[in-house]
Each structure stands twice: as structure tokens, then as C-alpha cells.
Enzyme design. Structure first.
Site, PDB file in Angstrom:
ATOM      1  N   TYR A  47      17.429 -30.560 -22.013  1.00 48.33           N
ATOM      2  CA  TYR A  47      17.269 -31.289 -23.268  1.00 48.33           C
ATOM      3  C   TYR A  47      18.564 -31.905 -23.801  1.00 48.33           C
ATOM      4  O   TYR A  47      18.786 -31.939 -24.996  1.00 48.33           O
ATOM      5  CB  TYR A  47      16.634 -30.393 -24.345  1.00 48.33           C
ATOM      6  N   HIS A  48      19.397 -32.456 -22.905  1.00 48.85           N
ATOM      7  CA  HIS A  48      20.665 -33.039 -23.333  1.00 48.85           C
ATOM      8  C   HIS A  48      20.843 -34.479 -22.854  1.00 48.85           C
ATOM      9  O   HIS A  48      21.896 -34.832 -22.319  1.00 48.85           O
ATOM     10  CB  HIS A  48      21.831 -32.187 -22.826  1.00 48.85           C
ATOM     11  N   PRO A  49      19.866 -35.374 -23.028  1.00 48.16           N
ATOM     12  CA  PRO A  49      20.054 -36.757 -22.582  1.00 48.16           C
ATOM     13  C   PRO A  49      21.183 -37.424 -23.351  1.00 48.16           C
ATOM     14  O   PRO A  49      21.363 -37.210 -24.552  1.00 48.16           O
ATOM     15  CB  PRO A  49      18.704 -37.417 -22.885  1.00 48.16           C
TER      16      PRO A  49
ATOM     17  N   HIS B 111      21.561 -32.692 -18.516  1.00 42.42           N
ATOM     18  CA  HIS B 111      21.779 -31.411 -17.854  1.00 42.42           C
ATOM     19  C   HIS B 111      20.460 -30.913 -17.274  1.00 42.42           C
ATOM     20  O   HIS B 111      19.433 -30.924 -17.959  1.00 42.42           O
ATOM     21  CB  HIS B 111      22.328 -30.385 -18.846  1.00 42.42           C
TER      22      HIS B 111
END
Length: 541
Positions: free
Chosen positions: A472-474, A298
Site C-alpha cells: 500500500y505504498h504507491p 512496495h
């Protein structure tokens, strides 16, 4: 829960993050099996890991974060984007923004449509509920008594309440539960906290069972590769305090390293695209071309405003007296600015006309920053972050070197499609309209980022390219699917390799429409359930 290093175990779990803590704790419920959990980081003793606002201190900490960066991003003017990831018990759940968001029901139904049998919303809901200790009590969608505390926010800043009113002015519904029947609308976030303290996956799952003799947590253990015997994962190699060690797994190895570390470890072990492995000089154990592909994240851009009254956190941090009062409020009542998560109020909205469900998420913050989380503006401010929920852009995780100590190469490929660029532009424009409403506009003195000069769509896109950042959503780099090209099958077993599963955000075929901590914990819960079922089936055979 000992810190000694055994030679073998029934199950070896790699990574004590959101999913890994859940997997290890649940598997060790059976006293007849021995579970070892390996974590590259240290134990969670730093006090800032337990105070909610502590993410401002820990996210870019020199030892508590991996402090990764992407390769130069083509659509961002060649910028390298920092990617902090937790390097401590609890993983990124120990340094994240605390928001408890599951995503949309439709996300999981879509996974099922992609061939992930057993992963529809109806299928995963029991695991969300089992993990949850919902402050508001039980319901058809929420659970109580689980390890993970989910609580209402404890700091209700007037700016945040005005943000919710602003959304109502624009016709968005009030939503008091983003994890309820529908996600759309504006309201206050819930957080993974209890009585004002952060609850990480380590706090939730490991701390209560620390006296179990059959659960061994080994901190400061950096996994360097899988111990392969033919096409079977027989154990894990790791480095601890300068010494190379090996632990064997009698039953299974379960990778829970996250969307970067899990594919990285597969590649180091010779499991991945054969051509890439050969380029790195590594023997090809199993040609699995999809390892490290399908990377999704994201992307966010932030609007910042100067406000006309001293109601933001900026004001309270400018003096030693203000800092003392904040500390005293937290110490005495567990309320106030030190309990603030990375978003107090939120809005899920449809920015593009063709979207059937929300495609953009807003995180409202009652403070504003200049460069980093620790440098607040010297005047009252607020922030509106716009984040695209379902990016089309896809990136890769590859090896930079065959040396296990070298960091993986991350290419996110942000904004590589027209849909992604258009969604972010419209997201910023909607954020501005929120700031111009009567409810929120009464507080606004001026827009300071990007400012009035960014007027056209081209200007806004240039601003997004220059300042946009990860939220911070890999995920997605070890894609689950029913097709032979997927990395793991719907039972999370790595295709072509015996005794190996993956349970973390890397298995998501598409990133969920929201924050990823709660879904990662759900994945850990569901994986443990499947591993237990497989063990029962072996005994019955």
C-alpha cells in the site's frame, strides 16, 4: 470550517489525505487567505475509522475505499492486485496500518543527489519534527507539540517480543527507534495514535481548526479536471451530489490526490504524454511525457505459522466471550488487540549482500489470516511479512477512458527485474530463519504458508508470484527533479503550468525505504512552507 461550496478561494487543495490535510491547515494559518479543501470521500464519521484495528473493516470498505485494482501483472501470472486507497477525510491515513516510519536518511540525501535541491534529510527533518507530537518527548530528531501524535504500541504480545529476540539471535541489533540515527535492526513500531485511538491526517490537522472561517472543507466533491486558462491552472472542476461545479483559485491549485489520483487528474486535464492524450481523444494542453510514469510500490509476501499456545489474536476472536473481552479492554483501558497496528514488531535488514543499508522490512503480526484481514485462522497463528524496500520495477498510471468517473489504469510491473525477485526470495528465506530461532521457534508448531513444499528458490519465487501483494505504498508518478523531464521542480511546481503544484507521494523520485504516511505528511508541511514563502516574495516584489 464550513461545508458550503464557495465560487472562489485563494488556494484550492485537491484531496484531504495525508499531505492535503497538512497543506490546507498550514495555509489557513494566515487569516487573510481563504483555503478550500476538496475531498471526493465522505466525512470520517464511521467509528471503525478511529479504532486502530479498524483497518481490517475499512481497507476494503465499499464506500470508504476506492478499491482499485492493477491491470493483470505479467510477473504474477496475470493476477490483478487489489489496491485499496482511502476515500474519506484523511485519505489513506484513515484506513492504513498506522505505522510511523520516515524512511532512511539516505533516501532523502539520494533525492538531493537526483537534483531535488532542498530535499536532503537535513532539509526535510525540520518538517518531520514540526508535524510530530512524539510521546517520548523532544530530541534532535523528534518534535513535540505538532499535530500528528506518535505513540508507542499499547499491545505487547509475547509473540512480538519473541520476534525481536529472534532477530537478536541472528545478529541484528536492537533498535528502539526506527526513525532515529539509523533504521537497521529490530524493535517495536510506533504508531500514529493517541491514548489508544487512531490519529489520521484529518484528526491531526483538520479537527483542531474546524472553527477557522477561512478554511472550507468540501466533502463528497469528486474532482473531474482542472480549469485551464492557457497554461495556467485557474481552478478545479468537480462533481458533488450529481451536480458539476467549478471553483476558481486566485493564487494556486495544489493537487494532493496521491500517486494515482494526482496524475489521473493531470491527464484528464490534458497535461501529460501527448500521444496518450490524443489516443484518449483529449486535447493536449501541455505535453509532459513523465506524468504517470515512474510508478513504484512496495511488494510483500507473507509467511504464516500455526503456534502452539493460545497467545495470538486468532484465539481471542473465535468466541463471543473473547470478542467481548477485547471490546471491554479497549473501552476501559484503550489497550489490547483492538489497538494493534499492521505490524507490532519490525525488522529492517539487508537481505542482499551488496546493500549498504536495509533493503527489506518485516512486519510481524500476532495473528494469521486466510484470505482477508477479517478471516483469521481458526487456530492460534502469527504472520511474518517480508517487503522489499527499494524496488527497481517501474509501472505506469494511464487513462482507461476520458470519462472522469472511470478509474485509472494501474500497471505496477511487480518483480520485473532480477534484483527485485532475488530480494524477495532472500527476504522470505530470512523470515524463515527468524521463525527457526530458539526465541521464536519455541512458539511454532508448523509453517502453514507457504509450507514445507516450497523449499527451493524456484518454489519460493512461485509462492511469491502466486500470493504476493501490495503493502500500500504507491508513489513516484509525478516525479520531482531538477531536470526538465521531471513533472514537478523542487518547489513542487508543475513544469510548464502556472499556478499549479503537487504535494503527495507521487512527487517522490524514488520511494522511501519504509512506510509512506509520515513522508507524505512531511511533503505537505514542506509544500505549505514553500507556498507561504512564494506569497511573501510576491508581496515584497
Amino acid at each position: 470550517m464550513s461545508d458550503s461550496v464557495p465560487l472562489s478561494a485563494d488556494y484550492v487543495v485537491v484531496g484531504a489525505g495525508s499531505a492535503g490535510c497538512a497543506v490546507a491547515a498550514r495555509l489557513s494559518e494566515d487569516p487573510s487567505v481563504r483555503v478550500v479543501l476538496l475531498e471526493a470521500g465522505a466525512r470520517d464519521r464511521n467509528p471503525w475509522l478511529h479504532v486502530p484495528i479498524g483497518y481490517a473493516k475499512t481497507m476494503y470498505h465499499p464506500t470508504l475505499s476506492w478499491n482499485l485494482t492493477t491491470e493483470p501483472e505479467p510477473e504474477l501470472g496475470g493476477r490483478r492486485v487489489p489496491w485499496p486507497r482511502g476515500r474519506v477525510l484523511g485519505g489513506s491515513s484513515a484506513i492504513n496500518g498506522l505505522l510511523y516510519v520516515r524512511g532512511q536518511h539516505e533516501d532523502y540525501d539520494h533525492w538531493r543527489q537526483l537534483g531535488c535541491t532542498g530535499w536532503s534529510f537535513e532539509d526535510v527533518l525540520p518538517f518531520f519534527r514540526r508535524a510530530e507530537d512524539q510521546e517520548r518527548g523532544p530530541s534532535a530528531l523528534h518534535g513535540v507539540g505538532g499535530p500528528l501524535a506518535v505513540s508507542d504500541i499499547r499491545d505487547r504480545n509475547p509473540l512480538a517480543m519473541s520476534f525481536i529476540e529472534a532477530a537478536a539471535e541472528l545478529g541484528f541489533p536492537r533498535n528502539d527507534d526506527f526513525n532515529g540515527e539509523t533504521q537497521e535492526g529490530a524493535g517495536l513500531y510506533q504508531t500514529t495514535s493517541r491514548k489508544g485511538w487512531r490519529v489520521s491526517a484529518a484528526t491531526a490537522y483538520l479537527k483542531p481548526v474546524r472553527n477557522r472561517p477561512n478554511l472550507i472543507v468540501v466533502a463528497d466533491a469528486h474532482s473531474t479536471g482542472l480549469l485551464m486558462e492557457g497554461q495556467r491552472a485557474a481552478g478545479v472542476r468537480f462533481r458533488r451530489h450529481g451536480t458539476d461545479l467549478t471553483i476558481r483559485a486566485a493564487r494556486e491549485v495544489i493537487l494532493c490526490g496521491g500517486a494515482i489520483a494526482s496524475p489521473h487528474l493531470l491527464l484528464l486535464s490534458g497535461i501529460g504524454p501527448a500521444e496518450h492524450l490524443q489516443e484518449m481523444g483529449l486535447p493536449v494542453v501541455h505535453d509532459l511525457p513523465s506524468v504517470g510514469t515512474n510508478l513504484q510500490d512496495h511488494f510483500q509476501a507473507r509467511l504464516a505459522y500455526r503456534v502452539n499456545k493460545p497467545v495470538s489474536m486468532n484465539t481471542r476472536t473465535q468466541s463471543l466471550w473473547g470478542q467481548f473481552l477485547m471490546g471491554a479492554e479497549f473501552a476501559l483501558r484503550r489497550t489490547g488487540p483492538l489497538t494493534v497496528s499492521a505490524g507490532t514488531a519490525g525488522l529492517f535488514a539487508r537481505a542482499l549482500p551488496g546493500s549498504a543499508t536495509p533493503d527489506v522490512q518485516y512486519h510481524f503480526l500476532p495473528f494469521s489470516t486466510s484470505k482477508t484481514m477479517t478471516e483469521l485462522h481458526p487456530f492460534p497463528g502469527m504472520t511474518i511479512s517480508a517487503c522489499q524496500l527499494r524496488p527497481e520495477s517501474r509501472g505506469t498510471i494511464t487513462l482507461a477512458s476520458p470519462d472522469p468517473a472511470a478509474k485509472a489504469r494501474i500497471q505496477a510491473n511487480y518483480l520485473s527485474t532480477e534484483t527485485d525477485r532475488r530480494c524477495m526470495i532472500e527476504g522470505i528465506k530470512l523470515g524463515r530463519r527468524l521463525a527457526q530461532t530458539r526465541a521464536l521457534g519455541q512458539w511454532v508448531e508448523e509453517e502453514i504458508v507457504p509450507g514445507a513444499a516450497a523449499a527451493s528458490d524456484e518454489d519460493i519465487l512461485a509462492f511469491i508470484r502466486q500470493t504476493g501483494n501490495t503493502i500500500y505504498h504507491p508513489s513516484g508518478t509525478c516525479r520531482m527533479g531538477g531536470d526538465p523531464q521531471s513533472v514537478v521542480d523542487p518547489e513542487l511546481r508543475v513544469r510548464g503550468i502556472e499556478g499549479l503544484r503537487i504535494a503527495d507521494a507521487s512527487i517522490m523520485p524514488t520511494v522511501v525505504s519504509g512506510n509512506t504516511n509520515a513522508p507524505a505528511i512531511m511533503i505537505g508541511e514542506k509544500c505549505a512552507d514553500m507556498v507561504k514563502a512564494a506569497a511573501r516574495a510576491r508581496l515584497a516584489a
